[in-house]
Scaffold this motif. Structure first.
Motif, PDB file in Angstrom:
ATOM      1  N   LEU A 132      51.870  38.423  37.020  1.00 48.76           N
ATOM      2  CA  LEU A 132      51.585  37.774  38.302  1.00 48.76           C
ATOM      3  C   LEU A 132      50.297  36.967  38.205  1.00 48.76           C
ATOM      4  O   LEU A 132      50.222  35.838  38.719  1.00 48.76           O
ATOM      5  CB  LEU A 132      51.469  38.813  39.419  1.00 48.76           C
ATOM      6  CG  LEU A 132      50.934  38.311  40.763  1.00 48.76           C
ATOM      7  CD1 LEU A 132      51.871  37.258  41.351  1.00 48.76           C
ATOM      8  CD2 LEU A 132      50.742  39.467  41.731  1.00 48.76           C
ATOM      9  N   GLU A 133      49.271  37.505  37.563  1.00 49.45           N
ATOM     10  CA  GLU A 133      48.011  36.778  37.403  1.00 49.45           C
ATOM     11  C   GLU A 133      48.219  35.494  36.613  1.00 49.45           C
ATOM     12  O   GLU A 133      47.641  34.446  36.941  1.00 49.45           O
ATOM     13  CB  GLU A 133      46.982  37.672  36.703  1.00 49.45           C
ATOM     14  CG  GLU A 133      46.532  38.848  37.559  1.00 49.45           C
ATOM     15  CD  GLU A 133      45.589  39.772  36.832  1.00 49.45           C
ATOM     16  OE1 GLU A 133      44.581  40.184  37.428  1.00 49.45           O
ATOM     17  OE2 GLU A 133      45.858  40.092  35.661  1.00 49.45           O
ATOM     18  N   GLU A 134      49.043  35.545  35.591  1.00 49.58           N
ATOM     19  CA  GLU A 134      49.334  34.337  34.816  1.00 49.58           C
ATOM     20  C   GLU A 134      50.050  33.303  35.675  1.00 49.58           C
ATOM     21  O   GLU A 134      49.765  32.100  35.592  1.00 49.58           O
ATOM     22  CB  GLU A 134      50.187  34.705  33.592  1.00 49.58           C
ATOM     23  CG  GLU A 134      49.453  35.578  32.567  1.00 49.58           C
ATOM     24  CD  GLU A 134      50.387  36.069  31.474  1.00 49.58           C
ATOM     25  OE1 GLU A 134      51.590  35.724  31.519  1.00 49.58           O
ATOM     26  OE2 GLU A 134      49.912  36.804  30.583  1.00 49.58           O
ATOM     27  N   THR A 135      50.972  33.757  36.507  1.00 48.23           N
ATOM     28  CA  THR A 135      51.711  32.849  37.390  1.00 48.23           C
ATOM     29  C   THR A 135      50.789  32.200  38.416  1.00 48.23           C
ATOM     30  O   THR A 135      50.909  31.011  38.717  1.00 48.23           O
ATOM     31  CB  THR A 135      52.835  33.608  38.116  1.00 48.23           C
ATOM     32  OG1 THR A 135      53.733  34.144  37.157  1.00 48.23           O
ATOM     33  CG2 THR A 135      53.586  32.686  39.072  1.00 48.23           C
ATOM     34  N   GLU A 138      44.386  30.907  36.698  1.00 54.57           N
ATOM     35  CA  GLU A 138      43.080  31.514  36.419  1.00 54.57           C
ATOM     36  C   GLU A 138      42.177  31.568  37.651  1.00 54.57           C
ATOM     37  O   GLU A 138      41.505  32.570  37.894  1.00 54.57           O
ATOM     38  CB  GLU A 138      42.383  30.733  35.300  1.00 54.57           C
ATOM     39  CG  GLU A 138      41.053  31.323  34.875  1.00 54.57           C
ATOM     40  CD  GLU A 138      40.434  30.570  33.708  1.00 54.57           C
ATOM     41  OE1 GLU A 138      39.259  30.825  33.390  1.00 54.57           O
ATOM     42  OE2 GLU A 138      41.122  29.715  33.112  1.00 54.57           O
ATOM     43  N   THR A 139      42.152  30.496  38.447  1.00 51.21           N
ATOM     44  CA  THR A 139      41.248  30.459  39.600  1.00 51.21           C
ATOM     45  C   THR A 139      41.607  31.516  40.638  1.00 51.21           C
ATOM     46  O   THR A 139      40.764  32.310  41.063  1.00 51.21           O
ATOM     47  CB  THR A 139      41.262  29.076  40.258  1.00 51.21           C
ATOM     48  OG1 THR A 139      40.801  28.104  39.305  1.00 51.21           O
ATOM     49  CG2 THR A 139      40.336  29.049  41.469  1.00 51.21           C
ATOM     50  N   ASP A 140      42.884  31.543  41.048  1.00 50.55           N
ATOM     51  CA  ASP A 140      43.303  32.512  42.063  1.00 50.55           C
ATOM     52  C   ASP A 140      43.236  33.936  41.530  1.00 50.55           C
ATOM     53  O   ASP A 140      42.842  34.866  42.251  1.00 50.55           O
ATOM     54  CB  ASP A 140      44.717  32.205  42.549  1.00 50.55           C
ATOM     55  CG  ASP A 140      44.770  30.975  43.438  1.00 50.55           C
ATOM     56  OD1 ASP A 140      43.697  30.456  43.797  1.00 50.55           O
ATOM     57  OD2 ASP A 140      45.881  30.516  43.768  1.00 50.55           O
ATOM     58  N   ALA A 141      43.609  34.133  40.265  1.00 45.51           N
ATOM     59  CA  ALA A 141      43.557  35.469  39.684  1.00 45.51           C
ATOM     60  C   ALA A 141      42.119  35.956  39.585  1.00 45.51           C
ATOM     61  O   ALA A 141      41.826  37.130  39.846  1.00 45.51           O
ATOM     62  CB  ALA A 141      44.214  35.474  38.311  1.00 45.51           C
ATOM     63  N   GLY A 142      41.200  35.057  39.244  1.00 46.50           N
ATOM     64  CA  GLY A 142      39.796  35.436  39.173  1.00 46.50           C
ATOM     65  C   GLY A 142      39.237  35.788  40.534  1.00 46.50           C
ATOM     66  O   GLY A 142      38.415  36.700  40.663  1.00 46.50           O
ATOM     67  N   GLU A 143      39.668  35.069  41.563  1.00 41.77           N
ATOM     68  CA  GLU A 143      39.214  35.356  42.926  1.00 41.77           C
ATOM     69  C   GLU A 143      39.697  36.735  43.369  1.00 41.77           C
ATOM     70  O   GLU A 143      38.944  37.498  43.997  1.00 41.77           O
ATOM     71  CB  GLU A 143      39.738  34.285  43.881  1.00 41.77           C
ATOM     72  CG  GLU A 143      39.302  34.446  45.316  1.00 41.77           C
ATOM     73  CD  GLU A 143      37.871  34.002  45.563  1.00 41.77           C
ATOM     74  OE1 GLU A 143      37.342  34.337  46.637  1.00 41.77           O
ATOM     75  OE2 GLU A 143      37.282  33.343  44.690  1.00 41.77           O
ATOM     76  N   VAL A 163      55.644  39.682  42.843  1.00 47.16           N
ATOM     77  CA  VAL A 163      55.239  38.400  43.431  1.00 47.16           C
ATOM     78  C   VAL A 163      54.002  38.535  44.321  1.00 47.16           C
ATOM     79  O   VAL A 163      53.449  37.538  44.777  1.00 47.16           O
ATOM     80  CB  VAL A 163      56.394  37.757  44.222  1.00 47.16           C
ATOM     81  CG1 VAL A 163      57.539  37.383  43.281  1.00 47.16           C
ATOM     82  CG2 VAL A 163      56.891  38.693  45.323  1.00 47.16           C
ATOM     83  N   ALA A 164      53.573  39.766  44.573  1.00 41.79           N
ATOM     84  CA  ALA A 164      52.342  39.999  45.332  1.00 41.79           C
ATOM     85  C   ALA A 164      51.793  41.349  44.920  1.00 41.79           C
ATOM     86  O   ALA A 164      52.551  42.287  44.653  1.00 41.79           O
ATOM     87  CB  ALA A 164      52.594  39.962  46.836  1.00 41.79           C
ATOM     88  N   ALA A 165      50.469  41.442  44.859  1.00 44.65           N
ATOM     89  CA  ALA A 165      49.834  42.696  44.456  1.00 44.65           C
ATOM     90  C   ALA A 165      48.467  42.810  45.112  1.00 44.65           C
ATOM     91  O   ALA A 165      47.808  41.810  45.404  1.00 44.65           O
ATOM     92  CB  ALA A 165      49.697  42.774  42.940  1.00 44.65           C
ATOM     93  N   ALA A 166      48.054  44.041  45.332  1.00 47.36           N
ATOM     94  CA  ALA A 166      46.720  44.313  45.876  1.00 47.36           C
ATOM     95  C   ALA A 166      46.218  45.625  45.295  1.00 47.36           C
ATOM     96  O   ALA A 166      47.003  46.466  44.838  1.00 47.36           O
ATOM     97  CB  ALA A 166      46.746  44.382  47.400  1.00 47.36           C
ATOM     98  N   VAL A 180      43.572  40.810  46.664  1.00 48.45           N
ATOM     99  CA  VAL A 180      44.986  40.548  46.937  1.00 48.45           C
ATOM    100  C   VAL A 180      45.399  39.257  46.247  1.00 48.45           C
ATOM    101  O   VAL A 180      44.642  38.277  46.246  1.00 48.45           O
ATOM    102  CB  VAL A 180      45.243  40.429  48.459  1.00 48.45           C
ATOM    103  CG1 VAL A 180      46.704  40.098  48.736  1.00 48.45           C
ATOM    104  CG2 VAL A 180      44.858  41.715  49.170  1.00 48.45           C
ATOM    105  N   LEU A 181      46.591  39.250  45.661  1.00 47.18           N
ATOM    106  CA  LEU A 181      47.086  38.059  44.973  1.00 47.18           C
ATOM    107  C   LEU A 181      48.573  37.900  45.248  1.00 47.18           C
ATOM    108  O   LEU A 181      49.338  38.856  45.146  1.00 47.18           O
ATOM    109  CB  LEU A 181      46.839  38.191  43.464  1.00 47.18           C
ATOM    110  CG  LEU A 181      47.217  36.993  42.597  1.00 47.18           C
ATOM    111  CD1 LEU A 181      46.367  35.773  42.938  1.00 47.18           C
ATOM    112  CD2 LEU A 181      47.061  37.341  41.110  1.00 47.18           C
TER     113      LEU A 181
END
Length: 240
Positions: A132-135, A138-143, A163-166, A180-181
């Motif tokens: 999910l982080e790869e999808t 980098e910016t959103d996953a880092g946040e 498709v969503a994780a917290a 949350v992503l």
């Protein structure tokens, strides 16, 4: 009037992260201290956190602290985490934020109700969370910072894919810093609220203080829907 328990705990957290003995002024205003090891900001930067009518600022050395103190004491507390206002009185080479700081109590929490997406629990390091982080990029996953979480991951799947994780990372003062992503193509479906609700409930059950730090309006709306109250903001400054 009794002090707000959420405000007390939030201030204690950030006083701890300042890494030197300091407290938010009870009568309001800004306190600036020298703290090379401050965790309010990246190393060598100036960190500013405003909570309620008071603010703390840390600087890496005495000369920088003097400059920051002269500049920020002329601003209202509501402006010390505003980039435009701070940029008018200090030479900025870079900024991070501002990010809103929101917290929730057991009594104020509004979990998702019936009809919400089904949330599953996975180990925080599960490969599907990494995908999910790869999808998301980098910016959103880092946040979101899911890779730093110490809690389980709370996820929603679509067609077998996460498709969503917290989850949350344990901070000082028994604080649960929630991240949350959501996959870009799946946003706007209430998934962030569903997984964020699960992570918040897990933290509250453990007796922790959930913290939601957000920069974008969509994330702030999710926190508000779950009952989080914005108590202040954080800004990191790199002086020119």
């Amino acid at each position: 009037m009794p002090e707000d328990p959420l405000m007390i705990r939030a201030r204690e957290l950030w006083e701890n992260l300042a890494s030197v003995p300091v407290s938010f002024a009870s009568d309001g205003g800004v306190r600036v201290v020298v703290s090379p090891e401050s965790r309010l900001c990246p190393a060598g930067w100036v960190g500013v956190v405003a909570l309620g009518e008071s603010a703390l600022a840390t600087a890496p050395d005495a000369d920088t602290a003097a400059v920051v103190r002269d500049a920020l004491t002329g601003l209202p507390v509501t402006a010390v985490t505003d980039v435009a206002a701070v940029g008018a009185v200090l030479p900025l080479a870079g900024v991070l934020g501002p990010a809103a700081l929101a917290y929730v109590s057991v009594g104020g929490f509004r979990p998702v109700g019936r009809g919400a997406p089904v949330v599953q629990q996975l180990p925080g390091t599960h490969p599907d969370v990494r995908r999910l982080e790869e999808t998301a990029g980098e910016t959103d996953a880092g946040e979101a910072g899911l890779f730093e979480n110490t809690s389980p991951a709370f996820v929603v799947r679509t067609a077998g894919q996460v498709v969503a994780a917290a989850g949350y990372r344990l901070w000082p003062g028994r604080t649960a810093h929630i991240g949350v992503l959501t996959a870009p193509a799946q946003r706007g479906r209430g998934l962030a609220r569903a997984v964020g609700s699960a992570a918040t409930a897990h933290a509250l059950t453990a007796g922790l203080l959930p913290q939601w730090r957000a920069r974008i309006p969509a994330s702030r709306r999710v926190a508000d829907a779950l009952g989080f109250r914005e108590l202040g903001a954080q800004l990191s400054i790199d002086l020119a």
